[in-house]
Design a protein around this motif. Structure first.
Motif, PDB file in Angstrom:
ATOM      1  N   MET A   1       0.777  -1.229   0.143  1.00 53.72           N
ATOM      2  CA  MET A   1      -0.254   0.089  -0.299  1.00 53.72           C
ATOM      3  C   MET A   1       1.248   1.285   0.200  1.00 53.72           C
ATOM      4  SD  MET A   1      -3.418  -1.154   2.640  1.00 53.72           S
ATOM      5  CE  MET A   1      -3.881  -0.347   2.316  1.00 53.72           C
ATOM      6  N   LYS A   2       0.314   2.463  -0.037  1.00 50.37           N
ATOM      7  CA  LYS A   2       0.921   3.650  -0.285  1.00 50.37           C
ATOM      8  C   LYS A   2       0.926   4.190   1.094  1.00 50.37           C
ATOM      9  CE  LYS A   2      -0.682   5.284  -5.095  1.00 50.37           C
ATOM     10  NZ  LYS A   2      -1.932   5.751  -5.745  1.00 50.37           N
ATOM     11  N   PRO A   3       2.521   5.354   1.099  1.00 49.83           N
ATOM     12  CA  PRO A   3       2.989   5.894   2.535  1.00 49.83           C
ATOM     13  C   PRO A   3       1.254   6.382   3.601  1.00 49.83           C
ATOM     14  CG  PRO A   3       4.447   5.770   1.231  1.00 49.83           C
ATOM     15  CD  PRO A   3       3.518   5.365   0.139  1.00 49.83           C
ATOM     16  N   GLU A   4       0.851   7.314   2.203  1.00 49.49           N
ATOM     17  CA  GLU A   4      -0.464   8.110   2.945  1.00 49.49           C
ATOM     18  C   GLU A   4      -2.052   6.746   3.379  1.00 49.49           C
ATOM     19  OE1 GLU A   4      -0.228   8.163  -2.163  1.00 49.49           O
ATOM     20  OE2 GLU A   4       1.046   7.929  -0.185  1.00 49.49           O
ATOM     21  N   GLU A   5      -1.595   5.851   2.411  1.00 47.31           N
ATOM     22  CA  GLU A   5      -2.947   4.545   2.480  1.00 47.31           C
ATOM     23  C   GLU A   5      -3.017   3.796   4.140  1.00 47.31           C
ATOM     24  OE1 GLU A   5      -4.514   2.893  -1.399  1.00 47.31           O
ATOM     25  OE2 GLU A   5      -2.792   2.270  -0.093  1.00 47.31           O
ATOM     26  N   LEU A   6      -1.719   3.874   4.278  1.00 44.50           N
ATOM     27  CA  LEU A   6      -1.160   3.642   5.631  1.00 44.50           C
ATOM     28  C   LEU A   6      -1.682   4.220   6.145  1.00 44.50           C
ATOM     29  CD1 LEU A   6       1.915   1.296   4.647  1.00 44.50           C
ATOM     30  CD2 LEU A   6       0.190   0.309   4.740  1.00 44.50           C
ATOM     31  N   LEU A   9      -5.284   3.988   7.600  1.00 43.52           N
ATOM     32  CA  LEU A   9      -5.335   3.135   8.582  1.00 43.52           C
ATOM     33  C   LEU A   9      -4.880   2.828   9.563  1.00 43.52           C
ATOM     34  CD1 LEU A   9      -4.427  -0.352   5.866  1.00 43.52           C
ATOM     35  CD2 LEU A   9      -6.204   1.011   6.152  1.00 43.52           C
ATOM     36  N   LYS A  10      -4.043   4.192  10.285  1.00 42.17           N
ATOM     37  CA  LYS A  10      -4.051   3.908  11.083  1.00 42.17           C
ATOM     38  C   LYS A  10      -4.915   4.489  12.096  1.00 42.17           C
ATOM     39  CE  LYS A  10       1.677   4.613  10.538  1.00 42.17           C
ATOM     40  NZ  LYS A  10       1.904   5.450  11.061  1.00 42.17           N
ATOM     41  N   VAL A  18      -1.043  -1.684  11.269  1.00 41.96           N
ATOM     42  CA  VAL A  18      -1.018  -1.870  10.179  1.00 41.96           C
ATOM     43  C   VAL A  18      -0.533  -2.183   8.900  1.00 41.96           C
ATOM     44  CG1 VAL A  18      -0.939   0.496   9.380  1.00 41.96           C
ATOM     45  CG2 VAL A  18      -2.029   0.581  11.243  1.00 41.96           C
ATOM     46  N   ALA A  19       0.783  -2.787   9.333  1.00 45.89           N
ATOM     47  CA  ALA A  19       1.519  -3.341   8.492  1.00 45.89           C
ATOM     48  C   ALA A  19       1.062  -4.156   7.548  1.00 45.89           C
ATOM     49  CB  ALA A  19       3.397  -2.932   9.070  1.00 45.89           C
ATOM     50  N   MET A  20       0.579  -5.320   8.620  1.00 40.25           N
ATOM     51  CA  MET A  20      -0.085  -6.473   8.401  1.00 40.25           C
ATOM     52  C   MET A  20      -1.505  -6.388   7.516  1.00 40.25           C
ATOM     53  SD  MET A  20       1.139  -9.421  11.161  1.00 40.25           S
ATOM     54  CE  MET A  20       0.533  -8.649  12.934  1.00 40.25           C
ATOM     55  N   VAL A  21      -2.043  -5.102   8.085  1.00 45.97           N
ATOM     56  CA  VAL A  21      -3.102  -5.079   7.458  1.00 45.97           C
ATOM     57  C   VAL A  21      -2.943  -4.747   5.825  1.00 45.97           C
ATOM     58  CG1 VAL A  21      -5.582  -3.399   7.405  1.00 45.97           C
ATOM     59  CG2 VAL A  21      -4.696  -4.591   9.630  1.00 45.97           C
ATOM     60  N   GLY A  22      -2.089  -3.914   6.035  1.00 46.11           N
ATOM     61  CA  GLY A  22      -1.652  -3.304   4.600  1.00 46.11           C
ATOM     62  C   GLY A  22      -1.315  -4.147   3.031  1.00 46.11           C
ATOM     63  N   LEU A  32     -12.002  -1.547  -0.266  1.00 45.81           N
ATOM     64  CA  LEU A  32     -12.355  -1.540   1.331  1.00 45.81           C
ATOM     65  C   LEU A  32     -12.727  -0.327   1.668  1.00 45.81           C
ATOM     66  CD1 LEU A  32     -12.414  -2.766   4.176  1.00 45.81           C
ATOM     67  CD2 LEU A  32      -9.695  -1.666   3.886  1.00 45.81           C
ATOM     68  N   HIS A  33     -13.948  -0.357   2.134  1.00 43.68           N
ATOM     69  CA  HIS A  33     -14.973   1.023   2.588  1.00 43.68           C
ATOM     70  C   HIS A  33     -15.199   0.932   4.126  1.00 43.68           C
ATOM     71  CE1 HIS A  33     -15.159   1.998  -1.379  1.00 43.68           C
ATOM     72  NE2 HIS A  33     -15.443   0.948  -2.285  1.00 43.68           N
TER      73      HIS A  33
END
Length: 206
Positions: A1-6, A9-10, A18-22, A32-33
């Motif tokens: 995922m892109k940094p802004e997407e991670l 998720l935070k 978060v890293a594993m979710v991504g 994902l909504h």
């Protein structure tokens, strides 16, 4: 995922997860909504509507980070079972789903992600997995301790039978008798009967 997407998720998941979710998301192909709260469910998985379409996973916006993570894993397990078995019939929460849910959740079950009380409840939950984590009242009671403003929350189970109340969806209910882990409630708004979770947040009507 892109940094802004991670970073996004935070806002919803425990930071250590978060890293594993991504990674789980990046390895799969689904939308994902995050949705406004729904009283009937915490999230859901939807197969594609058209051939070669994309599956969708939705999660309620108001879940605390721990509940959000468990619900996310729950729905991703549905996605994986769908990808493996396609349209062939398997029970929605049968052995195939239970095995995949367990396999996905185990890497998250560390004290860097979950508190000790949640870990203990999750370990017991995995021995006897229910169709929904909301059906496991022991687990839900632990998770609800981490909700915002939990001291001001009134739950359906705390109301007497016959009490009138509203849920977050605005519908008006009359509380009925308990049926296993839910209460059979008559909806005065539309005349239908609903099975309402014992720990659903309710606003009493005088």
């Amino acid at each position: 995922m892109k940094p802004e997407e991670l970073e996004l998720l935070k806002r919803f998941f425990p930071e250590a997860a978060v890293a594993m979710v991504g990674e789980i998301y990046s390895q799969r192909r689904f939308k994902l909504h995050f949705k406004h709260p729904r009283s009937s469910k915490l999230g859901d998985f939807r197969p594609p509507r058209a051939k070669n379409g994309i599956c969708t996973i939705t999660l309620n916006l108001d879940l605390n980070p721990y509940q959000m993570l468990i619900t996310y894993v729950h729905e991703v397990a549905h996605y994986d079972v769908y990808q493996h078995y396609g349209s062939r019939f398997v029970q929605p929460h049968g052995t195939e789903w239970q095995n995949q849910f367990t396999a996905l959740l185990l890497p998250f079950m560390t004290e860097t992600i979950f508190s000790k009380d949640i870990l203990t409840a999750l370990q017991k939950h995995l021995r006897h997995i229910k169709a929904s984590s909301t059906a496991d009242l022991r687990l839900q009671r632990v998770l609800h301790k981490y909700d915002k403003n939990v001291e001001n929350v009134v739950t359906v189970e705390s109301l007497p039978v016959g009490a009138r109340f509203t849920l977050k969806n605005g519908l008006i209910f009359c509380k009925g008798e308990k049926q296993r882990t839910r209460y059979k409630c008559h909806c005065e708004t539309n005349g239908k009967t609903y099975m309402v979770a014992a720990l659903a947040e309710a606003k009493p009507i005088e």
